[in-house]
Motif scaffolding. Sequence first.
Motif, PDB file in Angstrom:
ATOM      1  N   LYS A 102       1.517  -3.684   3.297  1.00  0.00           N
ATOM      2  CA  LYS A 102       2.584  -4.003   2.346  1.00  0.00           C
ATOM      3  C   LYS A 102       3.280  -5.287   2.762  1.00  0.00           C
ATOM      4  O   LYS A 102       3.675  -5.449   3.916  1.00  0.00           O
ATOM      5  CB  LYS A 102       3.604  -2.862   2.277  1.00  0.00           C
ATOM      6  N   ALA A 103       3.421  -6.198   1.827  1.00  0.00           N
ATOM      7  CA  ALA A 103       4.059  -7.485   2.112  1.00  0.00           C
ATOM      8  C   ALA A 103       5.533  -7.295   2.461  1.00  0.00           C
ATOM      9  O   ALA A 103       6.236  -6.500   1.836  1.00  0.00           O
ATOM     10  CB  ALA A 103       3.923  -8.404   0.915  1.00  0.00           C
ATOM     11  N   LYS A 104       5.997  -8.038   3.447  1.00  0.00           N
ATOM     12  CA  LYS A 104       7.392  -7.998   3.849  1.00  0.00           C
ATOM     13  C   LYS A 104       8.233  -8.885   2.920  1.00  0.00           C
ATOM     14  O   LYS A 104       7.687  -9.772   2.249  1.00  0.00           O
ATOM     15  CB  LYS A 104       7.522  -8.492   5.296  1.00  0.00           C
ATOM     16  N   PRO A 105       9.545  -8.670   2.866  1.00  0.00           N
ATOM     17  CA  PRO A 105      10.403  -9.528   2.042  1.00  0.00           C
ATOM     18  C   PRO A 105      10.234 -11.005   2.406  1.00  0.00           C
ATOM     19  O   PRO A 105      10.149 -11.348   3.589  1.00  0.00           O
ATOM     20  CB  PRO A 105      11.811  -9.025   2.374  1.00  0.00           C
ATOM     21  N   ALA A 165      -4.332 -17.290   6.071  1.00  0.00           N
ATOM     22  CA  ALA A 165      -5.207 -16.232   6.599  1.00  0.00           C
ATOM     23  C   ALA A 165      -4.847 -15.909   8.043  1.00  0.00           C
ATOM     24  O   ALA A 165      -4.785 -14.734   8.442  1.00  0.00           O
ATOM     25  CB  ALA A 165      -6.667 -16.657   6.491  1.00  0.00           C
ATOM     26  N   SER A 166      -4.595 -16.946   8.837  1.00  0.00           N
ATOM     27  CA  SER A 166      -4.205 -16.749  10.244  1.00  0.00           C
ATOM     28  C   SER A 166      -2.865 -16.036  10.342  1.00  0.00           C
ATOM     29  O   SER A 166      -2.681 -15.136  11.173  1.00  0.00           O
ATOM     30  CB  SER A 166      -4.133 -18.108  10.949  1.00  0.00           C
ATOM     31  N   TYR A 167      -1.929 -16.444   9.476  1.00  0.00           N
ATOM     32  CA  TYR A 167      -0.599 -15.823   9.475  1.00  0.00           C
ATOM     33  C   TYR A 167      -0.708 -14.331   9.140  1.00  0.00           C
ATOM     34  O   TYR A 167      -0.102 -13.484   9.812  1.00  0.00           O
ATOM     35  CB  TYR A 167       0.310 -16.523   8.470  1.00  0.00           C
ATOM     36  N   CYS A 168      -1.473 -14.007   8.098  1.00  0.00           N
ATOM     37  CA  CYS A 168      -1.622 -12.606   7.706  1.00  0.00           C
ATOM     38  C   CYS A 168      -2.270 -11.783   8.817  1.00  0.00           C
ATOM     39  O   CYS A 168      -1.859 -10.644   9.078  1.00  0.00           O
ATOM     40  CB  CYS A 168      -2.455 -12.505   6.433  1.00  0.00           C
ATOM     41  N   LYS A 169      -3.249 -12.352   9.465  1.00  0.00           N
ATOM     42  CA  LYS A 169      -3.934 -11.644  10.554  1.00  0.00           C
ATOM     43  C   LYS A 169      -2.959 -11.274  11.667  1.00  0.00           C
ATOM     44  O   LYS A 169      -2.951 -10.131  12.151  1.00  0.00           O
ATOM     45  CB  LYS A 169      -5.066 -12.503  11.116  1.00  0.00           C
ATOM     46  N   GLU A 170      -2.123 -12.246  12.057  1.00  0.00           N
ATOM     47  CA  GLU A 170      -1.209 -12.021  13.176  1.00  0.00           C
ATOM     48  C   GLU A 170      -0.002 -11.176  12.774  1.00  0.00           C
ATOM     49  O   GLU A 170       0.407 -10.265  13.500  1.00  0.00           O
ATOM     50  CB  GLU A 170      -0.744 -13.367  13.726  1.00  0.00           C
ATOM     51  N   GLU A 171       0.571 -11.482  11.613  1.00  0.00           N
ATOM     52  CA  GLU A 171       1.808 -10.814  11.194  1.00  0.00           C
ATOM     53  C   GLU A 171       1.577  -9.364  10.771  1.00  0.00           C
ATOM     54  O   GLU A 171       2.447  -8.507  10.956  1.00  0.00           O
ATOM     55  CB  GLU A 171       2.440 -11.598  10.046  1.00  0.00           C
ATOM     56  N   TYR A 172       0.395  -9.100  10.209  1.00  0.00           N
ATOM     57  CA  TYR A 172       0.131  -7.766   9.668  1.00  0.00           C
ATOM     58  C   TYR A 172      -0.948  -7.018  10.450  1.00  0.00           C
ATOM     59  O   TYR A 172      -1.470  -6.006   9.987  1.00  0.00           O
ATOM     60  CB  TYR A 172      -0.245  -7.872   8.185  1.00  0.00           C
ATOM     61  N   GLY A 224      -1.859 -13.362  -2.036  1.00  0.00           N
ATOM     62  CA  GLY A 224      -1.540 -12.860  -0.696  1.00  0.00           C
ATOM     63  C   GLY A 224      -1.210 -11.382  -0.708  1.00  0.00           C
ATOM     64  O   GLY A 224      -1.691 -10.610   0.139  1.00  0.00           O
ATOM     65  N   GLU A 225      -0.415 -10.983  -1.695  1.00  0.00           N
ATOM     66  CA  GLU A 225      -0.055  -9.579  -1.805  1.00  0.00           C
ATOM     67  C   GLU A 225      -1.265  -8.728  -2.208  1.00  0.00           C
ATOM     68  O   GLU A 225      -1.424  -7.595  -1.748  1.00  0.00           O
ATOM     69  CB  GLU A 225       1.083  -9.426  -2.818  1.00  0.00           C
ATOM     70  N   ASP A 226      -2.123  -9.305  -3.059  1.00  0.00           N
ATOM     71  CA  ASP A 226      -3.345  -8.595  -3.445  1.00  0.00           C
ATOM     72  C   ASP A 226      -4.241  -8.376  -2.228  1.00  0.00           C
ATOM     73  O   ASP A 226      -4.864  -7.313  -2.084  1.00  0.00           O
ATOM     74  CB  ASP A 226      -4.110  -9.388  -4.505  1.00  0.00           C
ATOM     75  N   LEU A 227      -4.314  -9.389  -1.370  1.00  0.00           N
ATOM     76  CA  LEU A 227      -5.104  -9.259  -0.144  1.00  0.00           C
ATOM     77  C   LEU A 227      -4.569  -8.119   0.710  1.00  0.00           C
ATOM     78  O   LEU A 227      -5.332  -7.256   1.166  1.00  0.00           O
ATOM     79  CB  LEU A 227      -5.063 -10.564   0.652  1.00  0.00           C
ATOM     80  N   LEU A 228      -3.267  -8.114   0.944  1.00  0.00           N
ATOM     81  CA  LEU A 228      -2.666  -7.081   1.792  1.00  0.00           C
ATOM     82  C   LEU A 228      -2.868  -5.690   1.201  1.00  0.00           C
ATOM     83  O   LEU A 228      -3.162  -4.730   1.924  1.00  0.00           O
ATOM     84  CB  LEU A 228      -1.176  -7.371   1.988  1.00  0.00           C
ATOM     85  N   LYS A 229      -2.715  -5.569  -0.115  1.00  0.00           N
ATOM     86  CA  LYS A 229      -2.923  -4.274  -0.770  1.00  0.00           C
ATOM     87  C   LYS A 229      -4.348  -3.778  -0.550  1.00  0.00           C
ATOM     88  O   LYS A 229      -4.573  -2.588  -0.326  1.00  0.00           O
ATOM     89  CB  LYS A 229      -2.638  -4.394  -2.261  1.00  0.00           C
ATOM     90  N   SER A 230      -5.321  -4.725  -0.617  1.00  0.00           N
ATOM     91  CA  SER A 230      -6.721  -4.337  -0.424  1.00  0.00           C
ATOM     92  C   SER A 230      -6.983  -3.836   0.988  1.00  0.00           C
ATOM     93  O   SER A 230      -7.971  -3.136   1.235  1.00  0.00           O
ATOM     94  CB  SER A 230      -7.645  -5.517  -0.736  1.00  0.00           C
ATOM     95  N   LEU A 231      -6.073  -4.175   1.913  1.00  0.00           N
ATOM     96  CA  LEU A 231      -6.201  -3.761   3.310  1.00  0.00           C
ATOM     97  C   LEU A 231      -5.181  -2.682   3.674  1.00  0.00           C
ATOM     98  O   LEU A 231      -4.952  -2.398   4.850  1.00  0.00           O
ATOM     99  CB  LEU A 231      -6.013  -4.979   4.226  1.00  0.00           C
TER     100      LEU A 231
END
Length: 217
Positions: free
Chosen positions: A34-37, A52-59, A24-31
């Motif tokens: 930065k992952a939240k606590p 995937a849905s959570y990351c799309k909405e949250e980030y 998950g963190e690798d995905l966010l870094k590629s985009l």
Amino acid sequence: MIEGAIFDFDGTLFDSMYIWEEVGEDLLKSLNKKAKPGFREKIKPMSLWQSASYCKEEYYIELSVEEIIEKIKDIVSDHYVNKIEPKPYVKDFLESFLKKDIKMCIATVSDKALIESALKRCNLEKYFTDVLDCKDIPEGKQSPEIYLKALEVLGSKPENTCVFEDAAHAISTAKSAEFIVAAIYDSFENDQNMVRRTADIYLENYKDVDKFWKFVS
């Protein structure tokens, strides 16, 4: 009398949970995000599609959920195709079911194609009637729907079907749907006390095959 068996894959059949600790963190870094606590714990019980849905909405990711999933699969695919291995004694354990003509299938929150590639490489695909994933189940294994779908494949009833899981939330879900539940120890599940309390039988590893059959006989 056991008439069917449903196996989780990651952490239950294969030692593969390490892959998902950082993906998950690798995905966010590629985009360039930065992952939240608390990010890892938040997505840990989620299916691939939920996370995937959570990351799309949250980030605020502009990609579609399907595109995010493809990025995740690109990150983890090499592990499934070339690297991950079954837990010790898995083949012997599955052979004991095969000898009793008990149908088996896999119910996973990961991607079906990835699971099938790992099974084929390790010569384990012959043991399973089908691999079911949670692609069309928004709640993942927080809902018993994936297990109920597996019953259709196996042709058995919950009270005659054993679910093998390593994760506490999935064990609780399967138990609430009146399945027989066997917990498999995995070091990535932190709440082993809940696992032991909830499951019908707790197996340290698949060498405990005699313990299992003694329990269900």
